[in-house]
Design a protein around this motif. Sequence first.
Motif, short mmCIF file in Angstrom:
data_model
loop_
_atom_site.label_atom_id
_atom_site.label_comp_id
_atom_site.label_asym_id
_atom_site.label_seq_id
_atom_site.Cartn_x
_atom_site.Cartn_y
_atom_site.Cartn_z
N GLY A 146 0.80 -1.21 0.00
CA GLY A 146 0.00 0.00 0.00
C GLY A 146 0.83 1.26 0.00
N GLY A 147 2.15 1.12 0.21
CA GLY A 147 3.00 2.30 0.22
C GLY A 147 3.91 2.39 -0.98
N GLY A 148 3.58 1.63 -2.02
CA GLY A 148 4.41 1.58 -3.21
C GLY A 148 4.19 2.76 -4.12
N ARG A 149 4.67 2.63 -5.36
CA ARG A 149 4.63 3.72 -6.31
C ARG A 149 3.25 3.78 -6.96
NH1 ARG A 149 9.13 0.59 -6.47
NH2 ARG A 149 11.06 1.65 -5.87
N CYS A 150 2.59 4.91 -6.78
CA CYS A 150 1.24 5.07 -7.32
C CYS A 150 1.32 5.36 -8.81
CB CYS A 150 0.51 6.18 -6.59
SG CYS A 150 1.35 7.78 -6.68
N ALA A 151 0.14 5.33 -9.47
CA ALA A 151 0.08 5.58 -10.90
C ALA A 151 0.50 7.02 -11.19
CB ALA A 151 -1.33 5.32 -11.41
N ARG A 152 1.46 7.19 -12.06
CA ARG A 152 2.01 8.50 -12.40
C ARG A 152 2.99 8.31 -13.54
NH1 ARG A 152 6.62 7.06 -10.84
NH2 ARG A 152 7.19 6.28 -8.78
N PRO A 153 3.49 9.39 -14.12
CA PRO A 153 4.51 9.23 -15.15
C PRO A 153 5.71 8.47 -14.61
CG PRO A 153 3.69 11.47 -15.13
CD PRO A 153 3.11 10.80 -13.92
N PRO A 154 6.33 7.61 -15.43
CA PRO A 154 7.49 6.84 -14.95
C PRO A 154 8.67 7.75 -14.63
CG PRO A 154 7.17 6.54 -17.32
CD PRO A 154 5.98 7.29 -16.81
N VAL A 155 9.41 7.37 -13.58
CA VAL A 155 10.50 8.20 -13.06
C VAL A 155 11.79 7.40 -13.05
CG1 VAL A 155 11.38 9.44 -11.04
CG2 VAL A 155 8.95 9.59 -11.64
N VAL A 156 12.83 8.00 -13.61
CA VAL A 156 14.19 7.48 -13.53
C VAL A 156 14.96 8.35 -12.54
CG1 VAL A 156 16.37 7.16 -14.77
CG2 VAL A 156 14.20 6.55 -15.87
N VAL A 157 15.67 7.71 -11.62
CA VAL A 157 16.48 8.43 -10.65
C VAL A 157 17.94 8.03 -10.84
CG1 VAL A 157 17.07 8.62 -8.20
CG2 VAL A 157 14.70 8.83 -8.92
N CYS A 158 18.82 9.02 -10.80
CA CYS A 158 20.27 8.79 -10.79
C CYS A 158 20.82 9.44 -9.54
CB CYS A 158 20.91 9.38 -12.04
SG CYS A 158 22.71 9.21 -12.10
N VAL A 159 21.48 8.66 -8.69
CA VAL A 159 22.04 9.15 -7.43
C VAL A 159 23.56 9.14 -7.54
CG1 VAL A 159 22.25 8.77 -4.96
CG2 VAL A 159 20.08 8.29 -6.11
N VAL A 209 15.16 8.39 -24.83
CA VAL A 209 14.21 7.77 -23.89
C VAL A 209 12.84 8.43 -24.05
CG1 VAL A 209 13.65 7.40 -21.45
CG2 VAL A 209 16.02 7.15 -22.25
N LEU A 210 12.81 9.75 -24.20
CA LEU A 210 11.54 10.45 -24.32
C LEU A 210 10.79 10.09 -25.61
CD1 LEU A 210 12.46 14.02 -23.00
CD2 LEU A 210 11.17 12.23 -21.83
N LYS A 211 11.53 9.75 -26.65
CA LYS A 211 10.85 9.32 -27.89
C LYS A 211 10.08 8.03 -27.65
CE LYS A 211 13.96 11.44 -31.28
NZ LYS A 211 14.92 11.19 -32.39
N ALA A 212 10.63 7.15 -26.81
CA ALA A 212 9.96 5.88 -26.53
C ALA A 212 8.92 6.01 -25.42
CB ALA A 212 11.00 4.82 -26.14
N VAL A 213 9.22 6.86 -24.43
CA VAL A 213 8.32 7.03 -23.26
C VAL A 213 8.18 8.53 -23.03
CG1 VAL A 213 7.88 6.32 -20.87
CG2 VAL A 213 9.35 4.90 -22.32
N PRO A 214 7.27 9.20 -23.75
CA PRO A 214 7.23 10.67 -23.76
C PRO A 214 6.98 11.32 -22.41
CG PRO A 214 6.00 9.77 -25.61
CD PRO A 214 6.34 8.62 -24.73
N ASP A 215 6.33 10.64 -21.48
CA ASP A 215 6.02 11.29 -20.21
C ASP A 215 7.03 10.95 -19.10
OD1 ASP A 215 5.27 8.64 -20.08
OD2 ASP A 215 3.47 8.99 -18.88
N VAL A 253 13.90 17.04 -17.01
CA VAL A 253 15.01 16.66 -16.13
C VAL A 253 15.01 17.60 -14.94
CG1 VAL A 253 17.50 16.42 -15.87
CG2 VAL A 253 16.40 15.81 -18.05
N GLU A 254 15.02 17.04 -13.74
CA GLU A 254 15.04 17.84 -12.52
C GLU A 254 16.36 17.59 -11.78
OE1 GLU A 254 12.73 18.23 -8.21
OE2 GLU A 254 11.78 17.14 -9.87
N PHE A 255 17.06 18.68 -11.44
CA PHE A 255 18.27 18.60 -10.64
C PHE A 255 17.87 18.80 -9.18
CE2 PHE A 255 19.88 19.16 -14.81
CZ PHE A 255 21.19 18.69 -14.82
N VAL A 256 17.89 17.72 -8.42
CA VAL A 256 17.40 17.74 -7.05
C VAL A 256 18.40 18.38 -6.11
CG1 VAL A 256 16.71 16.26 -5.12
CG2 VAL A 256 15.95 15.72 -7.45
N GLY A 257 19.69 18.19 -6.38
CA GLY A 257 20.73 18.65 -5.48
C GLY A 257 21.10 17.60 -4.45
N VAL A 296 16.96 1.59 -20.66
CA VAL A 296 16.06 2.37 -19.83
C VAL A 296 14.65 2.40 -20.44
CG1 VAL A 296 15.59 4.67 -18.90
CG2 VAL A 296 17.92 3.76 -18.85
N SER A 297 14.58 2.61 -21.73
CA SER A 297 13.27 2.67 -22.39
C SER A 297 12.51 1.36 -22.26
CB SER A 297 13.44 3.04 -23.87
OG SER A 297 14.04 4.30 -24.02
#
Length: 375
Positions: free
Chosen positions: A184-197, A216-222, A245-249, A321-322
């Motif tokens: 019940g605490g997993g990833r809810c329905a939303r655009p797919p997210v790739v994280v690089c740490v 990647v966006l050509k294959a998975v636009p969102d 692309v979001e730069f989290v810091g 990734v795609s």
Amino acid sequence: MATGGRFKALHILQPDGGGVPRVVVDLVREQARAGLDTVVACHPELSLAEDLTVAGAHVVPWRAARFPGPQLASEVREVARMVKDVRPDLVHAHSAKAGLAARLALRGRVPTVFQPHAWSFSAVEGVTAAATVRWEQLGARWCDRIVCVSAAERREGQDAGIMAHWEVIPNGVDLSRFRPAEPGGGRCARPPVVVCVGRLCHQKGQDVLLSAWPRVLKAVPDARLLLVGDGPSRAHWEATAPAQVEFVGAVSDVLPWLRRADVLVLPSRWEGMALAPLEAMATALPVVVTDVNGARESLPPGHRALALVPPDDPSSLARSVSRLLADAPLRTEMGRQACVHAHAFFDVRRTARAVMDLYERVAPSPAVTRQRQRV
């Protein structure tokens, strides 16, 4: 030597960012729980010092620069003074700068363990690389063990002509924290997210991922990409990054960001054994990594065809990734297998026990024998 019957280990550490400080914090925490007297020399004004104190270490100041320079002589003298004051049973130097200063200061007079966490000569070329290799060849005589986090890292050192007493101890993660989300605490329905740490720098290869991202966006636009970390390349990459692309810091805890992800990607150019993929796998997150030291040893064998790509290859990276982003059942199954693998082989308690076994062999002491049995 061992104060009050407790074995005293002095860890020397320069870097504040990336996976190496997290490795040291976890190791120190386990050593403190086992009853060791742990002292860590690092920059006292950085967040790392606070994390180490919470983990149970006594922090002593060592304001070392990241790279060798005119200040090296004073840094070496400071290590020598520190060792005289602390009187450790053993010194454990982490990464190239600490390994350089500690070995020059001690020259074998105190039991010494050096852990490169990826060879420094992998980061340079030409005359600088040759000089760095030559130093490692000479410096090996001033340590009792060189600890590599992967067999591939050890082979790289051997191929470079470094003659040493070797130990391979893979990185581990705190499995009490890095675990799958509760039902019940997993990833809810939303655009797919790739994280690089990782630290935003040439080594970690985020520029390769940014080059791959339009494909990647050509294959998975969102799809969205989150880069977690800071570093010298951030300003340039942020100014030229493609869409979504979001730069989290820098963050104090990577776990919430792993919880947001569908795939973790680490496109490094060199490593020893990267910590971020191990943490991701422990949370049941599939990973895509480059075929550098430690990567093959990290992954479940059946994952290598998809999860392992060549370094500096945006096309291969984008394809892997795609494919994962487009196939939710595949991600779920790979994540499940990755979690089982991480929990079987990369428990930080196993890593801590192996390090304690090593300490006992390098600096025999009834204190370390008793304390090792508690780990």
